[in-house]
Design a protein around this motif. Structure first.
Motif, PDB file in Angstrom:
ATOM      1  N   ASP A 148      39.616  37.443  37.617  1.00 33.40           N
ATOM      2  CA  ASP A 148      40.872  37.126  36.931  1.00 33.40           C
ATOM      3  C   ASP A 148      41.347  38.203  35.967  1.00 33.40           C
ATOM      4  O   ASP A 148      42.510  38.211  35.569  1.00 33.40           O
ATOM      5  CB  ASP A 148      40.764  35.795  36.181  1.00 33.40           C
ATOM      6  N   HIS A 149      40.476  39.102  35.592  1.00 33.25           N
ATOM      7  CA  HIS A 149      40.842  40.159  34.640  1.00 33.25           C
ATOM      8  C   HIS A 149      40.928  41.526  35.316  1.00 33.25           C
ATOM      9  O   HIS A 149      40.831  42.553  34.653  1.00 33.25           O
ATOM     10  CB  HIS A 149      39.869  40.181  33.459  1.00 33.25           C
ATOM     11  N   GLY A 150      41.102  41.513  36.656  1.00 33.80           N
ATOM     12  CA  GLY A 150      41.337  42.758  37.371  1.00 33.80           C
ATOM     13  C   GLY A 150      40.092  43.526  37.758  1.00 33.80           C
ATOM     14  O   GLY A 150      40.182  44.705  38.095  1.00 33.80           O
ATOM     15  N   GLU A 151      38.945  42.873  37.742  1.00 31.22           N
ATOM     16  CA  GLU A 151      37.711  43.527  38.163  1.00 31.22           C
ATOM     17  C   GLU A 151      37.087  42.769  39.318  1.00 31.22           C
ATOM     18  O   GLU A 151      37.352  41.592  39.527  1.00 31.22           O
ATOM     19  CB  GLU A 151      36.710  43.593  37.004  1.00 31.22           C
ATOM     20  N   THR A 152      36.238  43.471  40.065  1.00 35.36           N
ATOM     21  CA  THR A 152      35.489  42.868  41.160  1.00 35.36           C
ATOM     22  C   THR A 152      34.083  43.445  41.161  1.00 35.36           C
ATOM     23  O   THR A 152      33.831  44.470  40.523  1.00 35.36           O
ATOM     24  CB  THR A 152      36.203  43.100  42.509  1.00 35.36           C
ATOM     25  N   ALA A 153      33.185  42.789  41.864  1.00 31.49           N
ATOM     26  CA  ALA A 153      31.799  43.251  41.937  1.00 31.49           C
ATOM     27  C   ALA A 153      31.583  44.060  43.205  1.00 31.49           C
ATOM     28  O   ALA A 153      32.054  43.693  44.285  1.00 31.49           O
ATOM     29  CB  ALA A 153      30.840  42.071  41.915  1.00 31.49           C
ATOM     30  N   GLY A 206      26.272  45.036  42.434  1.00 32.46           N
ATOM     31  CA  GLY A 206      26.471  44.192  41.261  1.00 32.46           C
ATOM     32  C   GLY A 206      27.345  44.809  40.181  1.00 32.46           C
ATOM     33  O   GLY A 206      27.762  44.114  39.256  1.00 32.46           O
ATOM     34  N   ALA A 207      27.611  46.105  40.262  1.00 31.44           N
ATOM     35  CA  ALA A 207      28.462  46.761  39.258  1.00 31.44           C
ATOM     36  C   ALA A 207      29.871  46.187  39.322  1.00 31.44           C
ATOM     37  O   ALA A 207      30.378  45.867  40.393  1.00 31.44           O
ATOM     38  CB  ALA A 207      28.492  48.267  39.500  1.00 31.44           C
ATOM     39  N   ARG A 208      30.506  46.058  38.172  1.00 28.90           N
ATOM     40  CA  ARG A 208      31.886  45.575  38.089  1.00 28.90           C
ATOM     41  C   ARG A 208      32.796  46.788  37.962  1.00 28.90           C
ATOM     42  O   ARG A 208      32.550  47.683  37.165  1.00 28.90           O
ATOM     43  CB  ARG A 208      32.089  44.658  36.879  1.00 28.90           C
ATOM     44  N   VAL A 209      33.855  46.797  38.772  1.00 26.56           N
ATOM     45  CA  VAL A 209      34.824  47.892  38.759  1.00 26.56           C
ATOM     46  C   VAL A 209      36.225  47.303  38.847  1.00 26.56           C
ATOM     47  O   VAL A 209      36.411  46.148  39.243  1.00 26.56           O
ATOM     48  CB  VAL A 209      34.597  48.901  39.911  1.00 26.56           C
ATOM     49  N   LEU A 266      39.084  53.364  43.739  1.00 25.53           N
ATOM     50  CA  LEU A 266      39.188  53.990  45.057  1.00 25.53           C
ATOM     51  C   LEU A 266      38.217  53.383  46.061  1.00 25.53           C
ATOM     52  O   LEU A 266      38.563  53.162  47.224  1.00 25.53           O
ATOM     53  CB  LEU A 266      38.979  55.506  44.939  1.00 25.53           C
ATOM     54  N   ARG A 267      37.008  53.081  45.644  1.00 22.07           N
ATOM     55  CA  ARG A 267      36.027  52.475  46.569  1.00 22.07           C
ATOM     56  C   ARG A 267      36.528  51.120  47.047  1.00 22.07           C
ATOM     57  O   ARG A 267      36.456  50.801  48.235  1.00 22.07           O
ATOM     58  CB  ARG A 267      34.652  52.353  45.903  1.00 22.07           C
ATOM     59  N   VAL A 268      37.074  50.320  46.155  1.00 18.20           N
ATOM     60  CA  VAL A 268      37.581  48.994  46.520  1.00 18.20           C
ATOM     61  C   VAL A 268      38.797  49.135  47.442  1.00 18.20           C
ATOM     62  O   VAL A 268      38.925  48.409  48.431  1.00 18.20           O
ATOM     63  CB  VAL A 268      37.926  48.176  45.261  1.00 18.20           C
ATOM     64  N   THR A 269      39.673  50.087  47.133  1.00 17.24           N
ATOM     65  CA  THR A 269      40.837  50.334  47.986  1.00 17.24           C
ATOM     66  C   THR A 269      40.396  50.759  49.380  1.00 17.24           C
ATOM     67  O   THR A 269      40.993  50.356  50.386  1.00 17.24           O
ATOM     68  CB  THR A 269      41.743  51.401  47.353  1.00 17.24           C
ATOM     69  N   THR A 270      39.334  51.546  49.450  1.00 19.02           N
ATOM     70  CA  THR A 270      38.841  52.023  50.746  1.00 19.02           C
ATOM     71  C   THR A 270      38.319  50.879  51.591  1.00 19.02           C
ATOM     72  O   THR A 270      38.731  50.707  52.750  1.00 19.02           O
ATOM     73  CB  THR A 270      37.753  53.095  50.539  1.00 19.02           C
ATOM     74  N   TYR A 271      37.421  50.068  51.045  1.00 13.57           N
ATOM     75  CA  TYR A 271      36.909  48.991  51.892  1.00 13.57           C
ATOM     76  C   TYR A 271      37.926  47.863  52.041  1.00 13.57           C
ATOM     77  O   TYR A 271      37.921  47.148  53.054  1.00 13.57           O
ATOM     78  CB  TYR A 271      35.512  48.507  51.489  1.00 13.57           C
TER      79      TYR A 271
END
Length: 190
Positions: free
Chosen positions: A13-18, A22-25, A30-35
């Motif tokens: 809800d605050h613009g982060e994902t795991a 387990g790291a939150r980003v 870029l890694r999240v956009t890629t996958y």
């Protein structure tokens, strides 16, 4: 095995994902956009499957599974730490790239050589496969960009490169083995 009892978790809800480690980003990392782009591609492959004959549908089903493997690979950074992990993450394997190459060669053997660039289109299936091709190219560009700043499995990049080629050749197959390809006519509308 994955168990999803609850679909929403509110952890983003605050613009982060795991990530897979387990790291939150940030969700726009870029890694999240890629996958995320490989996930988008997987959805387009699902649409293409609606039009595909049985043999191509089976190949597209394998590709969809591979794209989940790719997402699992891309969401887990720090490949150099894989040996230290209690449960090594799923990584794309050279065999997945080789399988695509074999399938490309088999499809391409049925086709006449191109003497012109082709426009995306023709049959509905070919048009959908061209959308898959361009999204695969975008995913590849993102993976290559990510590899300039973080570790990325080279087999994941190779897979995306071959995959866009696979979609190109499959689109030609879907256009009556290339006979119904829409050819580019340079300067046709001048």
């Amino acid at each position: 095995m994955v168990v999803l009892n609850k679909i929403y978790t509110k952890t983003g809800d605050h613009g982060e994902t795991a990530l897979g480690n387990g790291a939150r980003v940030a969700k726009h990392a870029l890694r999240v956009t890629t996958y995320g782009t490989s996930d988008e591609l997987n959805s387009f492959v699902g649409v293409a499957r609606l039009e595909a004959p049985a043999e191509m549908d089976a190949a597209l089903a394998r590709i969809q599974n591979d794209l989940f493997d790719l997402g699992a690979d891309m969401c887990t950074p720090d490949m150099h730490k894989d040996a230290e992990r209690e449960y090594p993450p799923l990584r794309m394997a050279p065999e997945q790239v080789t399988r695509l190459e074999s399938e490309i060669d088999a499809m391409n053997a049925k086709l006449e050589p191109l003497r012109s660039f082709i426009l995306p289109g023709g049959s509905a299936l070919a048009a959908q496969l061209h959308v898959c091709r361009t999204v695969a190219r975008r995913a590849e560009r993102l993976a290559v960009e990510l590899a300039t700043v973080e570790s990325v499995n080279p087999d994941a990049v190779k897979y995306l490169n071959r995959l866009s080629d696979w979609f190109f050749v499959a689109a030609r197959i879907a256009n009556n083995d290339g006979k119904d390809d829409v050819l580019w006519v340079p300067g046709a509308n001048r």
